[in-house]
Write an enzyme that holds these catalytic residues in place. Structure first.
Site, PDB file in Angstrom:
ATOM      1  N   GLU A 126       0.810  -1.222   0.000  1.00 43.00           N
ATOM      2  CA  GLU A 126       0.000   0.000   0.000  1.00 43.00           C
ATOM      3  C   GLU A 126       0.849   1.281   0.000  1.00 43.00           C
ATOM      4  O   GLU A 126       0.558   2.206   0.753  1.00 43.00           O
ATOM      5  CB  GLU A 126      -0.919   0.018   1.229  1.00 43.00           C
ATOM      6  CG  GLU A 126      -1.877  -1.131   1.243  1.00 43.00           C
ATOM      7  CD  GLU A 126      -2.706  -1.197   2.517  1.00 43.00           C
ATOM      8  OE1 GLU A 126      -3.897  -1.485   2.410  1.00 43.00           O
ATOM      9  OE2 GLU A 126      -2.163  -0.960   3.620  1.00 43.00           O
TER      10      GLU A 126
HETATM   11  C1  NGO Z   1      -3.982  -4.650   4.742  1.00 40.40           C
HETATM   12  C2  NGO Z   1      -3.043  -3.520   5.099  1.00 40.40           C
HETATM   13  C3  NGO Z   1      -2.803  -3.395   6.601  1.00 40.40           C
HETATM   14  C4  NGO Z   1      -4.104  -3.497   7.366  1.00 40.40           C
HETATM   15  C5  NGO Z   1      -4.809  -4.777   7.003  1.00 40.40           C
HETATM   16  C6  NGO Z   1      -6.134  -4.922   7.717  1.00 40.40           C
HETATM   17  C7  NGO Z   1      -1.898  -5.242   4.210  1.00 40.40           C
HETATM   18  C8  NGO Z   1      -0.812  -6.081   3.692  1.00 40.40           C
HETATM   19  N1  NGO Z   1      -1.834  -3.948   4.425  1.00 40.40           N
HETATM   20  O1  NGO Z   1      -3.079  -5.747   4.575  1.00 40.40           O
HETATM   21  O2  NGO Z   1      -2.159  -2.176   6.868  1.00 40.40           O
HETATM   22  O3  NGO Z   1      -3.860  -3.487   8.752  1.00 40.40           O
HETATM   23  O4  NGO Z   1      -5.039  -4.877   5.621  1.00 40.40           O
HETATM   24  O5  NGO Z   1      -6.849  -6.051   7.366  1.00 40.40           O
END
Ligand code: NGO
Length: 504
Positions: free
Chosen positions: A317
């Site tokens: 992300e």
């Molecule tokens: C995503 C995000 C995290 C969140 C999570 C919550 C990834 C790899 N990045 O997973 O920052 O905490 O969802 O479900």
């Protein structure tokens, strides 16, 4: 109590299990096939063995450590050699079948023999054996033999101690529980926008500021691991044959580091601390050499205190980093992990970087095109399977679940269990899959009870996907229902899924 055990037994008969051979009418007999994860081969036959307080554990040399732990758990004496006809559980090191982590467990009238080529294999066999000793401690293990080894070498779970700092004691209790299901990797998510949880000597404000009281989601999850505390956790985990995988998330998810060190931003201005759950807004300054000095210091210090093979560098992300900058960053950072002797590991976004050929990508979301992951695999990248809609144990079970998120969907026990990590992503064959990991993010979690409630029973199912060659929902469902009283007896707060007929 007897009635409860009878129920337990009735439910303990999965499709693969032997019918109970009743030694004495009222004594419960636990079938060899009642174990989670399901063993590879179960050959029932012959008389069973009753563990009593007269049973001794016999072990020599390298088998002694695992034997002592079994002795503590069953409250039995451990000896180097048991005299003649003493009823015994013998642990021995020796060849089984050449498969890593394998063990053979033989149960007969006179005793139990557990053989494995390595202490890790013995530990696996001991986990099996403990599930075969009736929960009450009294009763008979059915006769026969188990030969067992894992489908994948990596059977993991992740705990996010950045969004909420879970204490070393809580983490240790969790390690105790995961190792019972032969989960052998614990990935610790050590940094994120809301907090930084691992001491780094060359950048001390990371923890004095980033791990202070008031950090974490809603400002209630402060704390951090000192180096000594981390090393102690690594040792504790190793004594349960669990390897710690540390993660520092970057180039995104770095707000806490930037609050502590404003020079990690491009304009040199500290951002405000964040205690909300938004994602994708922070980025290291890709063009600044300070960034790479910081990253190298962190990787060097973390690698030095981590005996395990992997060092996770996040990579998810990075919405506040341009695509070109992301690739520039990975081009410099992925080789740094190799420089300090570790295998780089990152969320599946790293698959876009050509340097990821030597790395492990954690498949979590189709946000990265599956074709990109498949192309990386063709270039050598290995994959750990953690698809969010199946393996994220921070997601709610159903709309009524008090804890957890639901952005990836509701994940009831059957959903978490009923998929195949070896065929899940087109272009990622089983030969490229190192294993399965169930991430537990902590935005909504506060206590050990919260951790347990989200982990169990789903993590038992995911552990079976990582270990057992085939899956069978009806069999798993029966074995899981029978397992419930063991969690209850240990005070583990598990979710009583309506999909399961719980014993006890
Ligand atoms: C995503 C995000 C995290 C969140 C999570 C919550 C990834 C790899 N990045 O997973 O920052 O905490 O969802 O479900």
């Amino acid at each position: 109590m007897r009635r409860r055990l009878a129920v337990l037994l009735a439910c303990a008969l999965p499709l693969t299990a032997a019918a109970p051979v009743s030694a004495a009418a009222a004594v419960p007999v636990v079938a060899l096939g009642s174990v989670i994860p399901a063993p590879v081969e179960v050959r029932p036959g012959g008389a069973g063995f009753t563990v009593t307080s007269r049973t001794v554990i016999e072990a020599r040399g390298g088998a002694r450590g695992v034997a002592e732990r079994l002795g503590e758990a069953l409250r039995l004496r451990v000896v180097g050699q048991a005299p003649g006809r003493t009823p015994k559980i013998a642990l021995e090191l020796g060849r089984v079948n050449g498969k890593p982590e394998s063990y053979r467990l033989t149960v007969g009238k006179r005793g139990v023999t557990l053989r494995a080529a390595t202490p890790a294999g013995l530990f696996n066999g001991v986990q099996t054996l403990q599930q075969l000793v009736p929960a009450s401690g009294a009763g008979t293990i059915a006769g026969g033999e188990i030969v067992d080894y894992p489908r994948f070498g990596y059977r993991g779970t992740m705990l996010d101690i950045a969004r909420h700092f879970h204490t070393p004691d809580e983490i240790k209790r969790h390690i105790d529980e995961i190792s019972k299901f032969k989960v052998n990797y614990l990935h610790l998510h050590l940094s994120d926008d809301q907090g930084w949880r691992i001491q780094i000597d060359s950048w001390p404000r990371l923890t004095t500021v980033g791990g202070a009281a008031g950090t974490g989601v809603d400002g209630v999850g402060g704390g951090f691991l000192t180096k000594a505390g981390y090393r102690d956790l690594v040792r504790y985990a190793a004594s349960r044959y669990v390897t710690i995988v540390p993660e520092i998330d970057m180039p995104g998810h770095v707000n806490a580091a930037q609050v502590a060190y404003p020079e990690l931003t491009c304009d040199g201005v500290a951002p405000p601390p964040r205690t909300d759950t938004a994602v994708g807004y922070s980025s290291l300054c890709i063009g600044s050499e300070t960034t790479y000095r910081f990253v190298e210091d962190v990787i060097r210090e973390l690698a030095a205190m981590t005996p395990g093979p992997y060092l996770h560098i996040g990579g998810d992300e990075a919405h506040a980093t341009t695509e070109a900058d992301y690739l520039t960053f990975q081009k410099r950072v992925l080789p740094l992990v190799t420089k300090y002797g570790k295998t780089a590991y990152g969320w599946n976004e790293i698959a876009a970087a050509p340097e990821a050929g030597v790395a492990v990508a954690q498949y979590w979301s189709s946000a990265t095109q599956n074709a990109t992951v498949a192309a990386a695999v063709a270039n050598g990248t290995k994959v750990i399977m953690s698809p969010a809609n199946l393996a994220y144990i921070d997601q709610k079970y159903d709309p009524s679940t008090r804890l957890g998120l639901s952005w990836a969907g509701y994940i009831e026990v059957r959903k978490a269990y009923d998929w195949d990590p070896g065929t899940h992503v087109t272009g990622v064959p089983e030969s490229a899959v190192l294993g399965v990991e169930a991430p537990l993010w902590s935005e909504t979690l506060r206590s050990l009870d919260d951790i347990e409630y989200m982990a169990w029973p789903r993590l038992a199912g995911l552990a079976e996907l990582g270990w057992s060659p085939a899956r069978d929902w009806e069999s798993f469902r029966a074995r899981l229902g029978a397992y419930g009283p063991r969690w209850t007896a240990r005070g583990v707060d598990f979710y009583r899924s309506p999909q399961i007929d719980w014993a006890g």
